[in-house]
Design a protein around this motif. Sequence first.
Motif, short mmCIF file in Angstrom:
data_model
loop_
_atom_site.label_atom_id
_atom_site.label_comp_id
_atom_site.label_asym_id
_atom_site.label_seq_id
_atom_site.Cartn_x
_atom_site.Cartn_y
_atom_site.Cartn_z
N ARG A 124 0.82 -1.22 0.00
CA ARG A 124 0.00 0.00 0.00
C ARG A 124 0.85 1.27 0.00
NH1 ARG A 124 -2.12 -3.67 3.40
NH2 ARG A 124 -1.20 -2.67 5.26
N ARG A 146 -0.45 -9.48 -9.21
CA ARG A 146 -0.70 -9.52 -7.77
C ARG A 146 0.24 -8.58 -7.02
NH1 ARG A 146 -1.07 -15.13 -8.93
NH2 ARG A 146 1.01 -15.54 -8.03
N HIS A 149 -1.06 -5.10 -7.38
CA HIS A 149 -2.18 -4.91 -6.45
C HIS A 149 -1.66 -4.69 -5.03
CE1 HIS A 149 -5.75 -6.05 -4.04
NE2 HIS A 149 -6.43 -5.55 -5.06
N ARG A 150 -0.65 -5.45 -4.63
CA ARG A 150 -0.12 -5.36 -3.27
C ARG A 150 0.45 -3.98 -2.96
NH1 ARG A 150 4.68 -5.35 -0.94
NH2 ARG A 150 5.86 -5.83 -2.85
N ARG A 154 -5.35 1.50 -1.06
CA ARG A 154 -6.78 1.38 -1.34
C ARG A 154 -7.22 2.62 -2.12
NH1 ARG A 154 -8.96 -2.90 0.97
NH2 ARG A 154 -7.96 -3.82 2.81
N ARG A 157 -4.88 2.95 -8.51
CA ARG A 157 -5.29 2.57 -9.85
C ARG A 157 -4.14 1.93 -10.62
NH1 ARG A 157 -4.34 7.76 -8.86
NH2 ARG A 157 -3.59 9.18 -10.51
N GLY A 221 -7.24 -9.20 -8.21
CA GLY A 221 -7.90 -8.45 -7.15
C GLY A 221 -8.45 -7.10 -7.55
N PHE A 222 -8.23 -6.67 -8.78
CA PHE A 222 -8.70 -5.35 -9.21
C PHE A 222 -10.18 -5.38 -9.57
CE2 PHE A 222 -4.10 -5.15 -10.05
CZ PHE A 222 -3.79 -3.94 -9.43
N TRP A 241 -8.98 -0.87 -10.49
CA TRP A 241 -8.86 -0.15 -9.22
C TRP A 241 -8.71 -1.14 -8.07
CZ3 TRP A 241 -9.33 5.30 -8.73
CH2 TRP A 241 -9.59 5.95 -9.96
N LYS A 242 -7.98 -0.70 -7.05
CA LYS A 242 -7.89 -1.47 -5.82
C LYS A 242 -8.79 -0.84 -4.77
CE LYS A 242 -4.67 -2.98 -2.20
NZ LYS A 242 -3.24 -3.12 -1.78
#
Length: 243
Positions: A124, A146, A149-150, A154, A157, A221-222, A241-242
Amino acid sequence: MTDTVSFGYEDIPAAEKTARVGGVFSNVAAKYDLMNDAMSGGMHRLWKDRFVRRVKPREGEQILDMAGGTGDIAFRLETSGASVTVADINPEMLAVGMERAAKRGIDGLVWTEANAETLHFPDRFFDAYTIAFGIRNVTDIPKALREAHRVLRRGGRFFCLEFSTTVWPGFAEAYDAYSHKMVPQLGKLLAGDADSYRYLIESIRRFPDMPTFEAMIREAGFVNTNVEPMLGGLVAIHSGWKI
């Protein structure tokens, strides 16, 4: 990931791909931007401009530009005032980018050698993750997605610019003939290297089509994923998006 992966039209042991792709980009680094102009008739510049407009970089954001060694995307992003980290697995590509940045008087970028599958950044950390014409060269694409995403916060993008498969009748066949016959010859003429450019074209043909790649982004996960095709899908902007 399977035991074998594609390297152009070859299927090779997965453990070999990173090194072989690294060899390709070490070979082409010095002439990479010249060849992009020659292969696309300069259109890659318009595609990248459009891509960055979709990213909408903002002042104060932290953005990771993955596989961005020569700086083409980062130079466009940094004008917004965002803090841009350029990451690439290939030191020769990074060296080209840093030299180009110095010539342009751009000194606010962070340059780092990194593998898209095993990023050394904390969870994040970034507001946006961009990758242009790089994801198809990754050995384990789902793993790289992945990781993207990690490292995103939150609300972060994901944006990917990549070649795909055009669905325009007639154009697809014409481009296929051009790319397989002419691009390696251009590589030989301008960069003294036909084989590396033959691989780059073959890697496009082996890359998943737009719906398949979009599904891979969702599986990482998006959400709210989107595909924006250009030239009938010859090139596409993928986003997610996350949350």
